[in-house]
Design an enzyme around this catalytic site. Structure first.
Site, PDB file in Angstrom:
ATOM      1  N   ASP A 174     -55.258 -55.046 -81.913  1.00  0.00           N
ATOM      2  CA  ASP A 174     -54.277 -55.004 -80.821  1.00  0.00           C
ATOM      3  C   ASP A 174     -54.998 -55.337 -79.525  1.00  0.00           C
ATOM      4  O   ASP A 174     -56.160 -54.945 -79.352  1.00  0.00           O
ATOM      5  CB  ASP A 174     -53.660 -53.597 -80.725  1.00  0.00           C
ATOM      6  CG  ASP A 174     -52.424 -53.609 -79.853  1.00  0.00           C
ATOM      7  OD1 ASP A 174     -51.315 -53.655 -80.415  1.00  0.00           O
ATOM      8  OD2 ASP A 174     -52.549 -53.610 -78.606  1.00  0.00           O
ATOM      9  N   GLU A 260     -35.754 -72.462 -83.578  1.00  0.00           N
ATOM     10  CA  GLU A 260     -34.673 -71.769 -84.288  1.00  0.00           C
ATOM     11  C   GLU A 260     -33.332 -72.313 -83.843  1.00  0.00           C
ATOM     12  O   GLU A 260     -33.114 -72.450 -82.630  1.00  0.00           O
ATOM     13  CB  GLU A 260     -34.761 -70.259 -84.036  1.00  0.00           C
ATOM     14  CG  GLU A 260     -36.019 -69.674 -84.643  1.00  0.00           C
ATOM     15  CD  GLU A 260     -36.119 -68.148 -84.516  1.00  0.00           C
ATOM     16  OE1 GLU A 260     -35.146 -67.515 -84.075  1.00  0.00           O
ATOM     17  OE2 GLU A 260     -37.176 -67.622 -84.851  1.00  0.00           O
ATOM     18  N   HIS A 278     -34.197 -65.057 -89.064  1.00  0.00           N
ATOM     19  CA  HIS A 278     -34.374 -64.142 -87.924  1.00  0.00           C
ATOM     20  C   HIS A 278     -33.409 -62.942 -88.021  1.00  0.00           C
ATOM     21  O   HIS A 278     -32.584 -62.717 -87.134  1.00  0.00           O
ATOM     22  CB  HIS A 278     -34.179 -64.899 -86.605  1.00  0.00           C
ATOM     23  CG  HIS A 278     -34.811 -64.203 -85.430  1.00  0.00           C
ATOM     24  ND1 HIS A 278     -35.318 -64.865 -84.343  1.00  0.00           N
ATOM     25  CD2 HIS A 278     -35.037 -62.887 -85.171  1.00  0.00           C
ATOM     26  CE1 HIS A 278     -35.803 -64.010 -83.464  1.00  0.00           C
ATOM     27  NE2 HIS A 278     -35.646 -62.795 -83.958  1.00  0.00           N
ATOM     28  N   GLY A 280     -34.515 -59.697 -88.687  1.00  0.00           N
ATOM     29  CA  GLY A 280     -35.248 -58.423 -88.593  1.00  0.00           C
ATOM     30  C   GLY A 280     -34.395 -57.287 -88.044  1.00  0.00           C
ATOM     31  O   GLY A 280     -34.415 -56.167 -88.548  1.00  0.00           O
TER      32      GLY A 280
HETATM   33  C1  MLT Z   1     -35.914 -58.892 -81.059  1.00  0.00           C
HETATM   34  O1  MLT Z   1     -36.734 -59.322 -80.242  1.00  0.00           O
HETATM   35  O2  MLT Z   1     -35.390 -57.787 -80.909  1.00  0.00           O
HETATM   36  C2  MLT Z   1     -35.563 -59.699 -82.264  1.00  0.00           C
HETATM   37  O3  MLT Z   1     -36.053 -60.953 -82.245  1.00  0.00           O
HETATM   38  C3  MLT Z   1     -34.189 -59.491 -82.780  1.00  0.00           C
HETATM   39  C4  MLT Z   1     -33.110 -60.492 -82.557  1.00  0.00           C
HETATM   40  O4  MLT Z   1     -32.920 -60.994 -81.487  1.00  0.00           O
HETATM   41  O5  MLT Z   1     -32.372 -60.784 -83.492  1.00  0.00           O
END
Ligand code: MLT
Length: 303
Positions: A174, A260, A278, A280
């Site tokens: 980190d 994207e 994308h 997450g």
């Molecule tokens: C985020 O930064 O929270 C992510 O990339 C989630 C998203 O925008 O879908």
């Protein structure tokens, strides 16, 4: 004065829309192309975005000229799609929702880890093609393997804890170095993490220059697996493809891409890449927590 107007250009959680509407806000869910967005923002008090909308200088200039837009809220963690300092210099507040999606992203990473280790992505694909390739899919266990976490913020830490509970050894790197809250995981340099991990997961913010370029791919332990659910800009996609071709990397799971939606055909057709678009933070729970935070931020801002 009419009601306060909120533009949710990448959509918004239904409950949050209902909550805000009940409180008298006029919420408009509509995506505008960059050339149009600045003009539209003349008529809104707040802008809520996810990752698709980019709020760059020309858009901020138009909004600031009209003087109505007070706040931009990124419904998510990464704020790299907003020129934050510039917006602030024009008197526009910028906020995000940094906590709400931590667990969802971490769970996707753990799911990807299992999928890579057991060829779930590939076995699913070939069975859909009518094949039965039992012998081809001898995987590995993740217990006893080393997970390298690059970026030990909230999400990195959440992944590390889940991986440790599954019997993995966790090492990390980190930019802020070793922190007591990152115990009991072992701090290392990036080079050491790359050289010693069986699985590598990236949890850094977006970068101007890829962290994993050809030089750094060469430092990875041969045959390791890579997961990126952070930002596409962290990886040089050409170098990733070369590492997969040479066997330096066994396989990769990508939730984020240099561009994207992903238009790199070599990436989206590659048999050794597990792909997700994308997603997450795309869970019912994360979106509902984000929605609650949005309501709080907006009502707080216009209280
Ligand atoms: C985020 O930064 O929270 C992510 O990339 C989630 C998203 O925008 O879908």
């Amino acid at each position: 004065m009419g009601s306060l107007r909120v533009l949710a250009s990448d959509g918004m959680n239904k409950t949050a829309v209902q909550e805000l509407t009940k409180k008298g806000y006029d919420v408009v869910e509509q995506f505008y192309a960059p050339e149009e967005l600045g003009e539209q923002l003349r008529n809104f008090d707040a802008l809520v975005i996810r990752s698709a909308t980019k709020v760059r200088k020309p858009i901020i200039d138009k909004a600031a000229e009209a003087g109505r837009l007070k706040i931009v809220i990124r419904a998510g963690v990464g704020i790299d799609n907003v020129d934050v300092e510039y917006a602030q210099s024009k008197g526009i507040i910028v906020k995000n929702t940094p906590n709400a999606s931590t667990n969802s992203v971490a769970e996707l990473v753990i799911g990807s880890l299992f999928s890579l280790a057991r060829f779930v992505y590939d076995a699913n694909q070939t069975m859909h093609e009518g094949k039965w390739e039992k012998k081809r899919y001898e995987g590995i266990e993740i217990a006893g393997k080393t997970l390298g976490v690059a970026g030990m913020g909230r999400i990195g830490r959440s992944v590390a804890k889940k991986a440790a509970a599954l019997g993995m050894s966790v090492v990390y790197t980190d930019i802020v170095g070793h922190l007591p809250e990152n115990e009991p995981f072992k701090f290392m340099s990036l080079d050491e993490v790359l050289a010693s991990s069986d699985f590598i997961t990236l949890h850094m913010g977006g970068a101007d220059k890829p962290v994993l370029d050809a030089e750094n791919f060469a430092k990875i332990k041969r045959g390791a697996f890579l997961i990126n659910a952070a930002r596409g800009s962290l990886i040089d996609e050409a170098a990733l493809l070369a590492a997969l071709e040479s066997g330096q990397l066994a396989a990769a799971a990508l939730d984020v891409f240099a561009e994207e939606p992903c238009k790199n055909e070599k990436i989206y057709t590659h048999p050794k890449i597990l792909l997700t678009p994308h997603i997450g933070a795309s869970t019912v729970e994360a979106q509902s927590r984000i929605g609650d935070e949005l309501v709080q931020i907006i009502t707080g801002c216009f209280a």
